[in-house]
Design a protein around this motif. Sequence first.
Motif, short mmCIF file in Angstrom:
data_model
loop_
_atom_site.label_atom_id
_atom_site.label_comp_id
_atom_site.label_asym_id
_atom_site.label_seq_id
_atom_site.Cartn_x
_atom_site.Cartn_y
_atom_site.Cartn_z
N HIS A 176 -30.94 44.04 -48.49
CA HIS A 176 -32.14 43.44 -47.88
C HIS A 176 -32.41 44.12 -46.54
O HIS A 176 -33.55 44.55 -46.27
CB HIS A 176 -31.93 41.94 -47.71
CG HIS A 176 -32.94 41.28 -46.81
ND1 HIS A 176 -34.01 40.57 -47.29
CD2 HIS A 176 -33.05 41.27 -45.46
CE1 HIS A 176 -34.73 40.14 -46.27
NE2 HIS A 176 -34.16 40.54 -45.14
N HIS A 187 -35.66 46.83 -45.15
CA HIS A 187 -36.54 46.84 -43.98
C HIS A 187 -36.78 48.26 -43.48
O HIS A 187 -37.86 48.59 -43.01
CB HIS A 187 -35.94 46.00 -42.85
CG HIS A 187 -36.09 44.53 -43.06
ND1 HIS A 187 -37.29 43.94 -43.37
CD2 HIS A 187 -35.19 43.51 -42.99
CE1 HIS A 187 -37.13 42.63 -43.48
NE2 HIS A 187 -35.86 42.35 -43.27
N GLU A 218 -40.18 40.11 -45.01
CA GLU A 218 -38.95 39.50 -45.55
C GLU A 218 -39.01 39.42 -47.07
O GLU A 218 -38.04 39.71 -47.75
CB GLU A 218 -38.73 38.10 -44.97
CG GLU A 218 -38.33 38.08 -43.51
CD GLU A 218 -37.12 38.96 -43.21
OE1 GLU A 218 -36.15 38.92 -43.99
OE2 GLU A 218 -37.17 39.69 -42.21
N HIS A 272 -38.92 34.31 -40.54
CA HIS A 272 -38.47 34.39 -41.92
C HIS A 272 -39.10 33.24 -42.72
O HIS A 272 -39.23 32.14 -42.19
CB HIS A 272 -36.95 34.24 -42.00
CG HIS A 272 -36.23 35.46 -41.51
ND1 HIS A 272 -36.41 35.97 -40.25
CD2 HIS A 272 -35.33 36.27 -42.12
CE1 HIS A 272 -35.66 37.05 -40.11
NE2 HIS A 272 -34.99 37.26 -41.23
#
Length: 414
Positions: A274, A278, A351, A396
């Motif tokens: 994850h 980004h 996100e 988030h």
Amino acid sequence: MDIWFALIVGVIIGNYLFSVGISLLNLAALGRTPPPAVSDIYDDEEYQRSQHYTRQSTICSVAETTCSVVILLIFIGVGGFSLLQKLSTSVSDSIYLHALLFIGLLLLASTLISLPFGWFRTFVLETRYGFNLTTVTTFIMDKIKAALVVTIIGIPLLIGVIWLFTSFGGLGWFYCWLAMIGFTVFMQYLVPTVIMPLFNTFTPLANEELTQLLQGYARRQNFRIQGIYAMDGSKRSTRLNAFFAGIGRAKKIVLFDTLLEKLTNKQILAVLAHEMGHYKKHHIWKLGAVAILQSGFMLYLFSLIVAIPGPFAALGMTPSIAGGMVIFTMLYSPISIVADLISNALSRRFEFEADKFSATTTDDRNALIEGLKILSRENLSNLTPHPAMVYSHYSHPPVDARICALNELPVDGK
Ligand SMILES: [Zn+2]
């Protein structure tokens, strides 16, 4: 009443009411049944505990905000800024020394106001819910180190800003902006190498199997990293976290020791994927560009405010860059609410994209879903935040939205 005085006080009160209003809405949203996607995160007792935690922590924040706002309004009412300016100008003729004293004393005062709340939060609230592992020595040393870092970095920064604004007139803000961009990039190198090691210990990851798994994944994704480190997050709290530090080739993966303890290797890989998403989806640069544009806009507005004598007169001050910084900080808050709405919306979108990147590249959405559930449980996350709170404060998305989005991905993951 003076129009500028009314505007400054009005903005402070309006901003306060807005922030308390959002907190109250958020408290009112507690007590609902958790959304189906996250109904297995807590058992009944833990769910109650998570809600009590949100409630008490919100009350603590509202008390702190109320206290600061009341003190600020009293300070304005008794002509505190005017007195402080007279005091700092009586010491020497140097505009730099005035500014350092003026800003330094205000920062000291605001630190002292927040200190008892920080103490209460750490040693009462966080201890009550089993988060706190900070000793009194660590707490005090943290404050001393933070003050030293702010002093060492802040003094040249403040002198630089005043020099640019006084030397280049109408273009001062622009040069200041260029300098700030350079400074921000420089900090990307300084923070992981010098500042973070002041507060925590970073040791190369000892778990051979996990190191191989993470490095193998990074290689397959063509992602250059300088190393994988474990950080002693348990020095302060039981909370879990993982992040990338640095930019370019100096990127380090940092995993909290608390995370290593609670998550399986596959879940840690999903979290790391994850974070890597980004970078791969260019979120870091996009958010950086937004922040740079925002700081340019702020500096330009600041240059307009310092040129107007009205707000200075309203607070009994003579125009100065340092005084202007204080006035600007107070007047900017409504614009900053709007700017936060935009940047948080963008960040929440990123996100979802990073979650999708993790699920597709590891081909294991369940690892991320389970990892997110453990993170929420261990951090006693609020499962039912009010939408107004999410829009204004959440960088988030709420965890149930993230899990639903992961579940909705097509089976082949594409
Ligand atoms: Zn993320």
